[in-house]
Design a protein around this motif. Structure first.
Motif, PDB file in Angstrom:
ATOM      1  N   ASP A  47     -16.048   0.052   5.710  1.00  0.00           N
ATOM      2  CA  ASP A  47     -15.636   1.119   5.047  1.00  0.00           C
ATOM      3  C   ASP A  47     -14.365   1.119   4.349  1.00  0.00           C
ATOM      4  N   GLY A  48     -13.811  -0.215   4.537  1.00  0.00           N
ATOM      5  CA  GLY A  48     -12.421  -0.315   3.982  1.00  0.00           C
ATOM      6  C   GLY A  48     -11.120   0.046   4.772  1.00  0.00           C
ATOM      7  N   TYR A  49     -11.434   0.512   5.877  1.00  0.00           N
ATOM      8  CA  TYR A  49     -10.271   0.986   6.872  1.00  0.00           C
ATOM      9  C   TYR A  49      -9.366  -0.311   6.878  1.00  0.00           C
ATOM     10  N   ARG A  50      -9.674  -1.354   7.268  1.00  0.00           N
ATOM     11  CA  ARG A  50      -9.040  -2.593   7.521  1.00  0.00           C
ATOM     12  C   ARG A  50      -8.230  -3.107   6.508  1.00  0.00           C
ATOM     13  N   LEU A  51      -8.326  -2.452   5.239  1.00  0.00           N
ATOM     14  CA  LEU A  51      -7.367  -3.081   4.033  1.00  0.00           C
ATOM     15  C   LEU A  51      -7.703  -4.489   4.044  1.00  0.00           C
ATOM     16  N   TRP A  52      -6.475  -5.321   3.613  1.00  0.00           N
ATOM     17  CA  TRP A  52      -6.495  -6.801   3.333  1.00  0.00           C
ATOM     18  C   TRP A  52      -6.551  -7.476   4.806  1.00  0.00           C
TER      19      TRP A  52
ATOM     20  N   ARG B 142       1.516  -1.545   9.602  1.00  0.00           N
ATOM     21  CA  ARG B 142       1.288  -2.985   9.555  1.00  0.00           C
ATOM     22  C   ARG B 142       1.034  -3.377   8.049  1.00  0.00           C
ATOM     23  N   ALA B 143       0.357  -2.426   7.384  1.00  0.00           N
ATOM     24  CA  ALA B 143      -0.192  -3.123   6.073  1.00  0.00           C
ATOM     25  C   ALA B 143       1.246  -3.149   5.277  1.00  0.00           C
ATOM     26  N   ASN B 144       1.968  -2.298   5.409  1.00  0.00           N
ATOM     27  CA  ASN B 144       3.226  -2.216   4.613  1.00  0.00           C
ATOM     28  C   ASN B 144       3.955  -3.405   4.977  1.00  0.00           C
ATOM     29  N   ALA B 145       4.075  -3.784   6.465  1.00  0.00           N
ATOM     30  CA  ALA B 145       4.946  -4.931   6.698  1.00  0.00           C
ATOM     31  C   ALA B 145       4.243  -6.307   6.017  1.00  0.00           C
ATOM     32  N   SER B 146       2.942  -6.296   6.179  1.00  0.00           N
ATOM     33  CA  SER B 146       2.140  -7.390   5.857  1.00  0.00           C
ATOM     34  C   SER B 146       2.772  -8.040   4.398  1.00  0.00           C
TER      35      SER B 146
ATOM     36  N   ARG C 231     -10.967   7.687   4.725  1.00  0.00           N
ATOM     37  CA  ARG C 231     -11.086   6.510   5.673  1.00  0.00           C
ATOM     38  C   ARG C 231     -10.490   5.160   4.808  1.00  0.00           C
ATOM     39  N   ASN C 232     -10.502   4.945   3.673  1.00  0.00           N
ATOM     40  CA  ASN C 232     -10.193   3.861   3.091  1.00  0.00           C
ATOM     41  C   ASN C 232      -8.931   3.725   2.440  1.00  0.00           C
ATOM     42  N   TRP C 233      -8.155   4.660   2.942  1.00  0.00           N
ATOM     43  CA  TRP C 233      -6.834   4.807   2.610  1.00  0.00           C
ATOM     44  C   TRP C 233      -6.311   5.442   1.018  1.00  0.00           C
ATOM     45  N   CYS C 234      -7.145   4.692   0.026  1.00  0.00           N
ATOM     46  CA  CYS C 234      -6.625   4.993  -1.333  1.00  0.00           C
ATOM     47  C   CYS C 234      -7.597   5.529  -2.194  1.00  0.00           C
ATOM     48  N   GLY C 235      -8.826   5.967  -1.537  1.00  0.00           N
ATOM     49  CA  GLY C 235     -10.011   6.574  -2.444  1.00  0.00           C
ATOM     50  C   GLY C 235     -10.964   5.476  -2.916  1.00  0.00           C
ATOM     51  N   HIS C 236     -10.467   4.792  -4.065  1.00  0.00           N
ATOM     52  CA  HIS C 236     -11.310   3.605  -4.759  1.00  0.00           C
ATOM     53  C   HIS C 236     -10.742   2.266  -3.751  1.00  0.00           C
ATOM     54  N   PRO C 237     -11.813   1.617  -3.461  1.00  0.00           N
ATOM     55  CA  PRO C 237     -11.712   0.490  -2.647  1.00  0.00           C
ATOM     56  C   PRO C 237     -10.649  -0.583  -3.529  1.00  0.00           C
ATOM     57  N   PHE C 238     -10.772  -0.555  -4.810  1.00  0.00           N
ATOM     58  CA  PHE C 238      -9.833  -1.167  -5.602  1.00  0.00           C
ATOM     59  C   PHE C 238      -8.341  -0.644  -5.459  1.00  0.00           C
ATOM     60  N   GLY C 239      -8.366   0.457  -5.388  1.00  0.00           N
ATOM     61  CA  GLY C 239      -6.677   1.297  -5.247  1.00  0.00           C
ATOM     62  C   GLY C 239      -5.978   0.480  -4.417  1.00  0.00           C
ATOM     63  N   GLN C 240      -6.694  -0.097  -3.325  1.00  0.00           N
ATOM     64  CA  GLN C 240      -5.841  -0.707  -2.261  1.00  0.00           C
ATOM     65  C   GLN C 240      -5.084  -2.004  -3.115  1.00  0.00           C
TER      66      GLN C 240
ATOM     67  N   GLU D 244      -5.438 -13.526  -4.102  1.00  0.00           N
ATOM     68  CA  GLU D 244      -4.882 -13.157  -2.569  1.00  0.00           C
ATOM     69  C   GLU D 244      -5.843 -12.123  -1.967  1.00  0.00           C
ATOM     70  N   TRP D 245      -5.536 -10.778  -2.813  1.00  0.00           N
ATOM     71  CA  TRP D 245      -6.188  -9.467  -2.177  1.00  0.00           C
ATOM     72  C   TRP D 245      -7.666  -9.708  -2.147  1.00  0.00           C
ATOM     73  N   LEU D 246      -8.278 -10.109  -3.084  1.00  0.00           N
ATOM     74  CA  LEU D 246      -9.743 -10.229  -3.086  1.00  0.00           C
ATOM     75  C   LEU D 246     -10.051 -11.261  -2.211  1.00  0.00           C
ATOM     76  N   ARG D 247      -9.610 -12.343  -1.842  1.00  0.00           N
ATOM     77  CA  ARG D 247     -10.024 -13.085  -0.774  1.00  0.00           C
ATOM     78  C   ARG D 247      -9.704 -12.451   0.353  1.00  0.00           C
ATOM     79  N   MET D 248      -8.837 -11.612   0.584  1.00  0.00           N
ATOM     80  CA  MET D 248      -8.523 -11.211   2.220  1.00  0.00           C
ATOM     81  C   MET D 248      -9.271  -9.744   2.109  1.00  0.00           C
ATOM     82  N   THR D 249      -9.665  -9.200   0.851  1.00  0.00           N
ATOM     83  CA  THR D 249     -10.417  -8.116   1.166  1.00  0.00           C
ATOM     84  C   THR D 249     -11.901  -7.901   1.022  1.00  0.00           C
ATOM     85  N   PHE D 250     -12.306  -8.978   0.192  1.00  0.00           N
ATOM     86  CA  PHE D 250     -13.798  -9.204   0.126  1.00  0.00           C
ATOM     87  C   PHE D 250     -14.448 -10.509   0.692  1.00  0.00           C
ATOM     88  N   SER D 251     -13.822 -11.625  -0.115  1.00  0.00           N
ATOM     89  CA  SER D 251     -14.428 -12.844  -0.083  1.00  0.00           C
ATOM     90  C   SER D 251     -13.818 -14.122  -0.742  1.00  0.00           C
TER      91      SER D 251
END
Ligand code: BDP
Length: 721
Positions: A26-31, A215-219, A472-481, A504-511
């Motif tokens: 559901d996108g909750y875990r972000l990257w 956590r997300a911010n510090a990361s 749930r996914n923080w930003c509404g659009h999965p790509f808003g993250q 980086e973001w795509l690798r961590m968030t998707f694949s």
């Protein structure tokens, strides 16, 4: 006896299938997903490189670093990695600072540590005794935490760490999110649900999301958060709310995140019972001093104030005949002794001043250069009007060399399609950061103004208006993250390329699968230009729907102030379109340094992307493509809308490579984007055609409805107001 119904069994099956992957997608875990790496060879290599960990230190920050390493490595490598006291074998990960770790102190890192400041870190493969190990070293615990996140990112993105050697320091000190969150949990220009801050339940109930937010911010190295809207409510300064603020600050502190608040300038009157908020009045000065001391009793590391004053109806020092500097300095003196700062916004314009809105901030602030206290940053939006899809850089950058200038970007997509359009903002951020101001000759890019390389200020800062809510996914659009991520990464290091950040973001968030990465990255990198084309091509700006800012509204001409009308900005007439800001027009060009001024001043040298920003251009003006302006405008609008269809096609091709939930979510949002891109295209082309009186080029399909249809569309209950 029947033990389980079919339905229960089915439910059980569903639950088991979810728990085998661990989470619903559901996108909750972000990257910060940390799913096990698919490639066994990679897992083996990383396990060899990190067979055990020495991490000394007891602070809360070290504890969360330990937690993150445990969570991350267990997830990514599929096994627990044990924490030990000694580097007893090859592949020990040694983490810490020289003051908390004897082992780190014993290594030959002094010279390098001397160069990385308070937040930097070193990740290095080093020989310790007879074994090869990886070291994550820093001068402070928060530097260690940043190093840990970076190290996990290397694994998440499949980097080769066998010879890792990374020395990493932030280029800007204050990297801050601005939440435009109200105390009733609405979010001004927020499109991702309600405010994260559940003021009603705070301080006793603290949602687990607060920690995940930290956590997300510090990361990505974000180290500050302004909790409240710039259109401020003085209530936040009362003990009732300060207690709640303190609860949040306590959760964020281990992650190196300081809390800031917006200060309503009239608070001494509204809540202090004073007759005035005049910044030079001794009672007002004393009130803020006492209030500030009170805040520090709740939040000992309180970061300071962000202020919107004498702007769009907010109170400010000018109500009392004082300057912005008088106001900022009064607050700066209150927070200064405690190490706090004031971020004073330069977003000012007044409809009673008969001058181009784009010029007003410069006109007001430039003369104040050199009059602000040392702990004041002047916070300037990236462009001189208002977070438009594309604006030239704000002329204040470089124009106030004696004052630290802080960049303000908007991450939330107020003017860029809310949370339904996919647009990767790293392109916008980079375009502004790397615009050359010529303040000190060629090579005086905006980034150098704000990172102090040009003027050597002590303070440096960058702010992003957050796109985060309680969805749930923080930003509404999965790509808003990706835009939250990109803001953080660029705040830390503006030299990173859009390509690397997207990667980086795509690798961590998707694949990490190249078949997914390549097409989707291309789509992200082109997305901002695509959006500009279907909304505001060739330098058009501020032509959106009135007040809610949703959808096209180039016809808006009845606003309560002229500078809120679209017609004020595009000035379309039978001759042409665009705002003449040349030396013969509003002369906004002269707020730029001469080479930039001259470049913008002539249609021959003005970059075409800013053409209509600076020039009123005849409909038959010949553009770079060889087409006349009218035709070019049509092709841009149609090209933009068509690119969204291509985005849809690209997205459909990657279906087998990612989970169904996020695939469908993005696919559906692309449908909205495609529809709205056509809406923008048709409404704008028909509207401008009513002036150009020229036909839409014959190879382009005609809009399905007449202009009146688009003008009549009314939208009620638009989010974010
Ligand atoms: C404008 C927004 C408004 C904000 C203002 C600001 O429409 O909601 O309050 O910016 O930055 O773009 O203060």
């Amino acid at each position: 006896m029947k033990l389980f119904s079919i339905n229960t069994l089915l439910l059980l099956f569903v639950l088991i299938s979810f728990s085998s992957s661990g989470y619903a997608e559901d996108g909750y875990r972000l990257w910060l997903r940390y799913d096990k790496l698919a490639d066994p060879a990679k897992v083996a290599a990383y396990r060899n490189a990190v067979s055990q960990i020495v991490l000394d230190g007891q602070s809360e920050t070290i504890q969360v670093a330990r937690e993150e390493l445990t969570l991350g490595l267990k997830g990514l490598l599929g096994t627990d990695v044990s924490f030990v006291n000694q580097a007893t074998k090859e592949g020990t990960l040694i983490v810490g600072t020289p003051s908390t770790s004897k082992l780190i102190a014993s290594l030959n890192l002094k010279n390098q540590l001397a160069t990385i400041g308070n937040e930097g870190f070193i990740i290095q493969r080093t020989k310790v005794g007879t074994t090869q190990n990886i070291v994550i070293a820093a001068n402070t615990d928060v530097g260690v935490l940043y190093g840990v996140f970076h190290f996990l990112r290397l694994i998440q993105t499949h980097q080769d760490i066998s010879a890792v050697n990374s020395v990493n320091t932030p280029k800007i000190n204050h990297r801050i999110l601005n939440h435009w969150d109200n105390l009733n949990r609405t979010v001004e220009r927020g499109y991702a649900g309600a405010s994260l801050w559940d003021w009603h339940k705070l301080p006793d109930y603290t949602s687990p999301r607060y920690k995940d937010y930290a956590r997300a911010n510090a990361s990505v190295g974000i180290n500050g958060t302004v909790l409240t809207n710039v259109n401020a409510n003085a209530l936040i300064l009362t003990p009732q709310y300060l207690e709640k603020v303190a609860a949040l600050a306590n959760i964020f502190r281990p992650y190196g995140i300081r809390v800031y608040l917006t200060a309503r300038f009239s608070a001494p009157v509204e809540m202090g019972g004073l007759k005035t908020a005049d910044p030079l009045d001794p009672q007002v000065i004393a009130w803020w001093k006492q209030k500030t001391e009170e805040i520090y009793t709740y939040v000992p590391d309180f970061g300071g104030f962000l202020v919107k004053a004498n702007s769009e109806g907010q109170p400010g020092p000018q109500n009392y005949g004082r300057t912005h500097a008088d106001g900022a300095n009064m607050l700066a003196d209150a927070v200064g002794p405690k190490g706090g700062i004031v971020m004073w916004r330069a977003f000012v314009y007044d409809n009673k001043i008969p001058d181009d809105r784009a010029k007003q901030a410069y006109t007001e602030f430039k003369p104040l250069d050199g009059t602000f206290r040392k702990n004041v940053l002047v916070q300037v939006k990236n462009g001189a009007v208002d977070f438009q899809p594309r604006e030239p850089f704000h002329p204040l950058f470089g124009a106030m060399p004696k004052t630290p200038m802080m960049m303000e970007f908007q991450i939330t997509q107020e003017y860029l399609g809310f949370a339904t359009h996919m647009v990767f903002l790293a392109s916008l951020f980079k375009e502004t950061l790397y615009a050359d101001t010529y303040a000190k000759g060629k090579g005086s890019e905006v980034a150098k103004v704000i990172d102090r390389s040009l003027d050597k200020h002590e303070l440096t800062g960058i702010a992003g208006v957050a796109n985060i809510g309680d969805e749930r996914n923080w930003c509404g659009h999965p790509f808003g993250q990706a835009n939250w991520y990109a803001f953080g990464r660029l705040a830390w290091d503006h030299t990173l390329s859009e390509d690397q950040i997207a990667d980086e973001w795509l690798r961590m968030t998707f694949s990490n699968d190249n078949r997914f990465l390549k097409p989707v990255k291309e789509m992200m990198l082109a997305s901002r230009e695509t959006l500009v084309n279907y909304m505001t091509p060739l330098g058009l700006h501020h032509i959106m729907g009135y007040n809610h800012h949703y959808g096209p509204g180039p016809w808006v001409n009845q606003a309560s102030r002229p500078d809120w009308n679209s017609v004020y900005y595009h000035k379309a007439d039978s001759i042409g379109v665009g705002f003449d800001r040349t030396t013969k027009g509003s002369d906004a060009v002269s707020q730029y340094f001469p080479p930039v001024r001259d470049m913008f001043n002539s249609t021959q040298t003005c970059p075409e992307k800013f053409l209509l920003w600076f020039h009123h251009v005849p409909w038959d003006y010949k553009t770079q493509s060889g087409r006349i302006l009218w035709d070019e405008l049509c092709y841009r609008y149609y090209g933009g809308a068509k690119s969204v269809q291509q985005m849809q096609q690209t997205w459909n091709t990657i279906q087998p490579m990612i989970d169904a939930e996020r695939f469908v979510h993005v696919k559906d949002l692309l449908k909205v984007q495609e529809k709205e891109a056509r809406w923008w295209r048709d409404a704008c082309v028909l509207y401008f055609q009513s002036f150009s009186k020229r036909p839409i080029p014959s190879d382009l399909e005609k809009p399905p409805y007449p202009l009146e249809h688009y003008v009549k569309i009314k939208h009620l209950f638009v989010p974010g107001i």
